[in-house]
Write a protein that holds these residues in place. Structure first.
Motif, mmCIF file in Angstrom:
data_model
loop_
_atom_site.group_PDB
_atom_site.id
_atom_site.type_symbol
_atom_site.label_atom_id
_atom_site.label_comp_id
_atom_site.label_asym_id
_atom_site.label_seq_id
_atom_site.Cartn_x
_atom_site.Cartn_y
_atom_site.Cartn_z
ATOM 1 N N PHE A 1 -6.456 2.718 -6.247
ATOM 2 C CA PHE A 1 -6.501 4.078 -6.795
ATOM 3 C C PHE A 1 -7.720 4.251 -7.701
ATOM 4 N N THR A 2 -8.392 5.379 -7.586
ATOM 5 C CA THR A 2 -9.438 5.724 -8.547
ATOM 6 C C THR A 2 -8.906 6.832 -9.451
ATOM 7 N N LEU A 3 -8.944 6.609 -10.761
ATOM 8 C CA LEU A 3 -8.347 7.572 -11.693
ATOM 9 C C LEU A 3 -9.306 8.721 -12.005
ATOM 10 N N LEU B 1 3.515 0.880 -14.689
ATOM 11 C CA LEU B 1 4.173 0.421 -13.470
ATOM 12 C C LEU B 1 4.889 -0.909 -13.699
ATOM 13 N N ASN B 2 4.245 -1.794 -14.447
ATOM 14 C CA ASN B 2 4.886 -3.082 -14.726
ATOM 15 C C ASN B 2 6.166 -2.899 -15.537
ATOM 16 N N VAL C 1 0.151 -5.460 -9.922
ATOM 17 C CA VAL C 1 -0.663 -4.319 -10.312
ATOM 18 C C VAL C 1 -1.802 -4.845 -11.179
ATOM 19 N N SER C 2 -3.031 -4.458 -10.861
ATOM 20 C CA SER C 2 -4.131 -4.942 -11.691
ATOM 21 C C SER C 2 -5.154 -3.841 -11.908
ATOM 22 N N VAL D 1 -2.884 -1.817 -6.515
ATOM 23 C CA VAL D 1 -1.466 -2.148 -6.390
ATOM 24 C C VAL D 1 -1.284 -2.951 -5.106
ATOM 25 N N THR D 2 -0.704 -4.131 -5.217
ATOM 26 C CA THR D 2 -0.436 -4.952 -4.045
ATOM 27 C C THR D 2 1.054 -4.941 -3.773
#
Lengths: 275, 314, 491
Positions: C86-88, C109-110, C131-132, C141-142
């Motif tokens: 994702f690009t914010l 998300l975590n 999530v990184s 997000v994986t």
């Protein structure tokens, strides 16, 4: 009884109340239409030849609903008065017989405690705990009748205990229980009837209020209060839905109150003399 | 008098303790888990359990009762499960709706009842008396929620003289009074009917007493006798009823507050029950019961001051 | 004490003064939220206030139900469907002034998928493996397995992004989001006020203030709209009053669709409902049109399965469970209940349930099934029915979007346990191809209709009423909550 009917208040009140009692009894055998089915096609019909009082939002005949609803109202109020008398009167008589004792004190403080709870509030709590139903409405209303009758019968009994005929019974060696049952109780019956009539009418109002807020009789059991609650969003385009159940409550309560007042005048020699 | 007051105070304290136990027990057995309600139907049990311990719901009954009572004594009514704000703050906002509503209703009830009670007594047996007696019978018999429905439809929706409900706050007192007028009137009607009847019979009682006859004999006019003697003596039973009505109005407004969606104590209890906000239910019910007990106490003390014979209660 | 009080009412004063015509709006709603943290509670009432307006997610729902970019302005999906990059949006600030960075997203998300999370829709995050944040504007997000509707999941109100490190308890009464409105004031039991966020990253809101007023009683709601106490009631609780509003030039009636499948939920584990014949009889005993007409005054679309009719994948299976009381009696006799039986019907507060219940009770009685009707408040309903599974029948509207997956959970309150259906849902989660997804969804709709799991009644209509001069209110309810920043007064 004859004397009672010669009082216009009693006669009028009796006629009003008896109509609803008769309607309730009749509903066990016959109603113009069945009340346990729905007929959506015929919903919200205004009063007309076929349905004198019109039909409700499910197409049920309002007159039939009122007749069966009268059953609910009367049953709830009668049983609640029964609970109040059945428990309150013995308690009151016992307290009077043991005046000043620990029992008397506990009973009277218990009474004060119940009176300290706003009636409707505790009824809401009771139904919140045990779930809304006609039975729980009866219990809630009945609980509030107990101190009413206890206080009334204690007060009346106390003054009787000092009277000569009771004193002579005591001298004759009768026990407190026997005196209460044989001498005190018959002499406070009139008072109990008057109060019973008043509590009966209050019970009908209370049942209507509880059903109105959804804590009384549950569907499909018809109830005047619930008919009013269900109809209130429709009052602006189908006023007959709210008009008839409301009028039924008013007339029944009015009838009972008129009877109660007339009986009180009749039984209370002091007021009787005044008028 | 001092001993009497002390005895009544002791009884007041005992009543309050008994009431608090009753309320706590009743409220605690209301079914429904507040934590589950807050998280909704798809929440996992873990999440609900986590919230339960966060809210202190996993502690013992006795510990919670003590926390509640000791908190109340210090003016801390706990924190609402639902809104997570101190109950005291919520109550403060509500009191300024319920209290004015009760006082307003009491005022209306008195203003309506006094003149018609006096007229009925003065003209006993006349058509005016009959009208008053009939009207008051009707006033007692009408269920107030039904009356409210009708009043709203006529005076708020059709003619728009009053607001159909809601409360704009006290910023503009005129608007606030306007919003409370219809509910107060509906609440007042049955009370006014009762009060008018009490007024009438109290006046009739005193009118027949000896000192009234004496007053008349001494040349007082009927009107003068009424004003100077009868009214004053009839005040005792009338004031009793007013005292009783006040606590009734304060608590009895639940349904009316619901019909007019007024943000008062009554509607607060009602919503709190549906939300299983037990601490709010407990505290507000306790507050109302306290008010009733206190008013009864004050009435008792006033009587004892007025009439020393009453100090020895039967 | 008194001073505090005066202070509080002064606050209310400024709020109500600011709400002069044309710059503010008062919206009515039935249920007040318990708190304002959408990540810690499922109550739709929370989303009705904060969703999009105060809190935003990576993606969000548009008024037609499609998923559109929100805080994520774009994204890339790896070929295996396991990695979303994702690009914010840049220049996004929380209401407290702090910047939105990728680490806020990672944290949010975590937190939602953590072991001790109180998120009511944890299943939305179940497939996230990692999530990184490689840099401040990129989030990776994986997933553990391909998840066809991951972007849809991220649009839910339960997946909104919070500011890392905010005091979660404090957020419950003072939310701090990125949306076009900032939270102003909450008079518990009465109303919530929001004010326009002047530093909003996107198009600013057209209104200065929005007040949401809580009126639970249908009559009070009617009076409040009629008396002008509220300007709009997007989900008006009494459909019978809509014709009156429609006839009054001061108001417009807004009728749209919701995601609410209203069903006669049946306890599939409780005899006699464990017998498919009995459930089939139930389905034929119910006259949907009478229920829609009698309970909803005509508002609502009949459904024959658990799926929203406005969804392209919807199948009309109503004919399979047409109203046929004779067939119902015959089926009951076949099942060994020629004389009928008695069961419980537990009804939550909404009028679709209370009124629908009264009609259904009468219809069931006509084929020999007696019901003991109990009206329950939501708290007791959750306890007895949803959690305790102590019910025969209940009526409830399932308002979550695309929630057919609940049938794959054998512990869900209606207790439908079908290995075939569970396999079907596993297939669905793995499928990313739209055509394949449609096929699976339709097979799922057929399966639950064939098994007569529940009585399928109607899709709840969104029936709202508003002042005729208000524009921009959402017509449909693709989810709980709606974007109020586009609402304005005509003139």
């Amino acid at each position: 009884m004859k004397r009672a009917f010669s009082m216009p208040g009693f006669a009028i009140g009796f006629c009003m109340a008896i109509v609803f009692v008769a309607a309730a009894l009749l509903s066990f055998f016959w109603t113009p239409y069945a009340t346990d089915g729905v007929d959506i096609v015929n919903k919200l019909r205004p009063p007309a030849a076929g349905n004198w009082f019109g039909t409700d939002q499910y197409g049920r005949d309002i007159l039939s609903m009122l007749m069966v609803g009268a059953r609910t109202s009367i049953a709830v109020a009668v049983v609640a008065v029964g609970i109040g008398m059945g428990l309150g009167v013995p308690l009151g008589l016992a307290a009077a017989a043991q005046k000043g004792s620990l029992i008397d004190e506990i009973l009277m403080r218990g009474n004060d405690l119940v009176f300290a709870f706003p009636a409707l509030l505790i009824a809401i709590l009771i139904t919140a705990v045990f779930g809304p139903s006609a039975v729980n409405a009866i219990i809630a209303i009945g609980i509030f009748n107990i101190p009413v009758f206890a206080r009334l019968s204690r007060g009346a009994a106390l003054s009787l205990w000092t009277r000569d005929f009771v004193l002579s019974a005591r001298v004759a060696g009768k026990g407190a229980l026997r005196i209460s049952v044989e001498h005190i109780l018959p002499n406070i019956t009139n008072l109990l009837i008057v109060q019973g009539t008043i509590q009966f009418s209050l019970g009908i109002l209370a049942e209507a209020a509880l059903s109105y807020i959804g804590l009384g009789a549950q569907p499909p059991m018809p109830s005047w209060g619930r008919m009013l609650a269900d109809s209130q969003t429709m009052i602006s385009f189908a006023p007959h839905l709210a008009l008839f159940p409301g009028a039924a409550i008013v007339l029944t309560v009015l009838g009972l109150n008129l009877m109660g007042d007339a009986l009180r005048d009749l039984f209370d020699p002091k007021i009787n003399r005044e008028r | 008098m001092l001993i009497f007051t002390l005895k009544r105070l002791l009884s007041l304290g005992l009543s309050l303790i008994a009431a608090s136990v009753v309320i706590f027990v009743v409220v605690e057995i209301i079914p429904g888990d507040p934590a589950r309600l807050m998280l909704g139907i798809n929440a996992t049990q873990d999440a609900v359990d986590a919230l339960r311990s966060q809210m202190g719901l996993d502690q013992g009954l006795l510990a919670r009762y003590w926390l509640w009572v000791s908190g109340m004594l210090q003016g801390d009514f706990g924190i609402s499960y639902t809104y997570r704000v101190p109950v005291v703050e919520m109550v403060q906002g509500r009191v300024w709706v319920s209290l004015p509503l009760a006082l307003y209703a009491l005022l209306l009830s008195t203003v309506i009842a006094f003149p018609i009670g006096i007229i009925a007594a003065a003209k006993r047996g006349s058509w005016a008396d009959w009208l008053v007696m009939g009207g008051t019978q009707l006033g007692v018999a009408i269920p107030n929620f039904w009356f409210a429905m009708i009043m709203v439809n006529i005076f708020a929706l059709k003619y728009q003289w009053f607001s159909p409900g809601g409360f704009p706050g006290w910023d503009d007192p005129a608007l606030a009074v306007k919003a409370l007028t219809l509910p107060a009137f509906v609440l007042a009607l049955p009370q006014a009917s009762i009060l008018a009847r009490v007024m009438r019979s109290a006046l009739l009682d005193t009118l027949s007493e000896d000192f009234m006859r004496t007053a008349r004999a001494k040349g007082r006019t009927a009107k003068g006798a009424m004003v100077h003697h009868a009214l004053r003596n009839a005040m005792i039973p009338v004031l009793t009823i007013i005292g009783l009505q006040f606590s009734f109005l304060l608590a009895g407004a639940i349904i009316i507050e619901k019909v007019f969606f007024l943000p008062g104590l009554g509607s607060m209890i009602f919503t709190a029950i549906t939300q299983r906000d037990l601490i709010v239910v407990e505290s507000v019910v306790m507050l109302l019961v306290f008010a009733v007990i206190l008013v009864t106490f004050l009435v008792d003390i006033t009587y004892a001051l007025v009439d020393p014979r009453l100090r020895r209660r039967p | 004490m008194k001073h505090i009080l005066l202070g509080a009412s002064a606050l209310a004063l400024t709020a109500s003064m600011a709400m002069a015509q044309n710059t503010g709006i008062t919206i009515g709603d039935q249920l007040e939220p318990p708190h304002l943290d959408p990540t810690a509670g499922a109550a739709g009432a929370i989303d009705n206030v904060v969703y999009i307006n105060i809190y935003e997610g990576l993606t969000e729902f548009a008024s037609d139900g499609s998923v559109i970019p929100a805080l994520a302005k774009s994204w890339e999906i790896s070929d295996d469907g396991l990695t979303y990059t994702f690009t914010l949006q840049s220049g996004v600030k929380f209401h407290d002034g702090s910047d939105l960075t990728a680490s806020d997203v990672v944290w949010s998300l975590n937190r939602a998928r953590a072991e001790d999370s109180v998120n009511a829709q944890k299943v939305l995050f179940a497939n996230i493996a990692d999530v990184s944040a490689p840099d401040d504007t990129t989030v990776v997000v994986t997933l553990s397995t391909p998840t066809g509707n991951f972007l849809f999941n991220m649009a839910w109100g339960d997946a909104v992004i919070l500011n890392e490190g905010d005091d979660i308890e404090a957020l419950k009464s003072a939310p701090n989001g990125t949306g076009a409105f900032t939270f102003t004031n909450w008079v518990q039991g009465d109303s919530i006020t929001m004010t326009r966020n002047e530093n909003y990253w996107g198009d600013p809101a057209l209104l200065e203030t929005v007040t949401i007023k809580y009126i639970s009683d249908p009559v009070a709601a009617f009076n409040a709209v009629m008396g002008g106490e509220v300007d709009a009631f997007p989900t008006f609780p009494a459909p019978e009053n809509l014709p009156q509003f429609d006839a009054d030039p001061r108001f417009t009636v807004i009728v749209g669709s919701t995601e609410g499948e209203t069903i006669l939920s049946t306890n599939n584990k409780m005899p006699p409902f464990d017998n498919p014949l009995v459930r089939k009889a139930l389905a034929h005993a119910i006259d949907r049109n009478a229920i829609i007409d009698g309970a909803m005054f005509g508002y609502g679309t009949p459904i024959g399965t658990h799926f929203a009719p406005h969804n392209p994948a919807y199948l009309d299976l109503t004919a399979q469970s047409n109203y046929d009381p004779d067939l119902a009696r015959q089926l009951l006799a076949e099942a060994g209940f020629a004389d009928g039986f008695t069961t419980t019907l537990k009804l939550p507060p909404p009028s679709y349930a209370r009124r629908g219940g009264e009609i259904i009770a009468a219809q069931l009685r006509a084929v020999g099934i007696e019901t003991e009707v109990t009206n329950l408040e939501w708290g007791a309903w959750l306890e007895e029915v949803f959690k305790g599974k102590d019910f025969g029948l209940t009526i409830v509207s399932h308002t979550e979007p695309m929630d057919i997956g609940i049938y794959a959970n054998p512990d869900y309150y209606f207790q439908y346990d079908s290995a075939d259906f569970q396999a079907l849902m596993d297939d669905l989660n793995g499928a990313t191809d739209p055509a394949a997804r449609t096929g699976i969804l339709q097979a799922a709709q057929r399966m639950i209709a064939d098994d007569y799991v529940n009585g399928y009644l109607f899709q709840l209509a969104k029936t709202g009423v508003a002042n005729a001069d208000i524009r921009g209110l959402w017509e449909n309810a693709p989810t709980q909550g709606s974007n109020l920043s586009e609402v304005y007064w005509a003139e």
